[in-house]
Design an enzyme around this catalytic site. Sequence first.
Site, PDB file in Angstrom:
ATOM      1  CE  LYS A  83      -3.883   0.410   2.465  1.00  0.00           C
ATOM      2  NZ  LYS A  83      -4.741   0.294   3.684  1.00  0.00           N
TER       3      LYS A  83
HETATM    4  C1  E4P Z   1      -8.229   0.667   3.879  1.00  0.00           C
HETATM    5  O1  E4P Z   1      -7.330   0.056   3.330  1.00  0.00           O
HETATM    6  C2  E4P Z   1      -8.073   1.380   5.150  1.00  0.00           C
HETATM    7  O2  E4P Z   1      -7.325   0.550   6.021  1.00  0.00           O
HETATM    8  C3  E4P Z   1      -9.367   1.646   5.879  1.00  0.00           C
HETATM    9  O3  E4P Z   1     -10.491   1.263   5.126  1.00  0.00           O
HETATM   10  C4  E4P Z   1      -9.442   2.979   6.530  1.00  0.00           C
HETATM   11  O4  E4P Z   1     -10.695   3.149   7.120  1.00  0.00           O
HETATM   12  P1  E4P Z   1     -11.023   4.216   8.257  1.00  0.00           P
HETATM   13  O5  E4P Z   1     -11.404   5.500   7.611  1.00  0.00           O
HETATM   14  O6  E4P Z   1     -12.187   3.623   8.992  1.00  0.00           O
HETATM   15  O7  E4P Z   1      -9.799   4.332   9.114  1.00  0.00           O
END
Ligand code: E4P
Length: 225
Positions: A83
């Site tokens: 990522k």
């Molecule tokens: C996705 O890869 C992220 O880890 C995640 O969906 C972030 O979500 P949040 O806004 O609830 O922290």
Amino acid sequence: MKFFIDSANMPSIQKFMDMGIVDGVTTNPSLLSKEGADPAEQAAKIAKLVPGPVNIEVVASDYEGMINEGRKIAEIGSNVVVKIPMTKDGMHAVRELANRGIKTNVTLIFSAQQALIAAKAGAAYVSPFIGRLDDIGEDGMVLIRDIVKIFDNYSMESQVLAASIRHPVHVLECAKAGADVATLPPDVLEKMFMHPLTDAGIKKFLDDWDALRKKLGGNISPFKR
Ligand code: E4P
């Protein structure tokens, strides 16, 4: 639509794996931090448990740092996706990692323009964050629909991974919009099992069964010859 689990918690991931409904996992530095374990070891455990894509995020913010971390993250397992945040250095790193055969997921996408750039840079996945847009008074679902439409218009290879999902209606709307993947926090997935009519239906069936047992005077074994 594929279901990824948005968690770094092994028991949560295992529970849904046992039901056969997990296609992959997303983590981020906050989720790994919550587990309190060594992040590399935790990531390796998850990658061993889940055969599908397991997304692990870099914490470096410069190009060289992202490449170094990305290479190390990719070595954790052949199913690991790196990522990378949506920055200029990030897109440079996405292209270089793609050239080296390493899959990336561009995270923290908040506009369709950003998604287009990430796809052109060579991201395997782009991650638009629905809930965080809703939080500031925008409509995160509009972004999902726009990106799905644009990628479809140009047959772009990147997959739309709907992230920052907060409730089951988000999941339903993502499925209707044609998102390739939804990454679900365990509590959202738990809620998707529930319906009061299911609970009421089970109770009624069992009450009727009990009435029969009483009528026949004793124990009845279900369907015993
Ligand atoms: C996705 O890869 C992220 O880890 C995640 O969906 C972030 O979500 P949040 O806004 O609830 O922290």
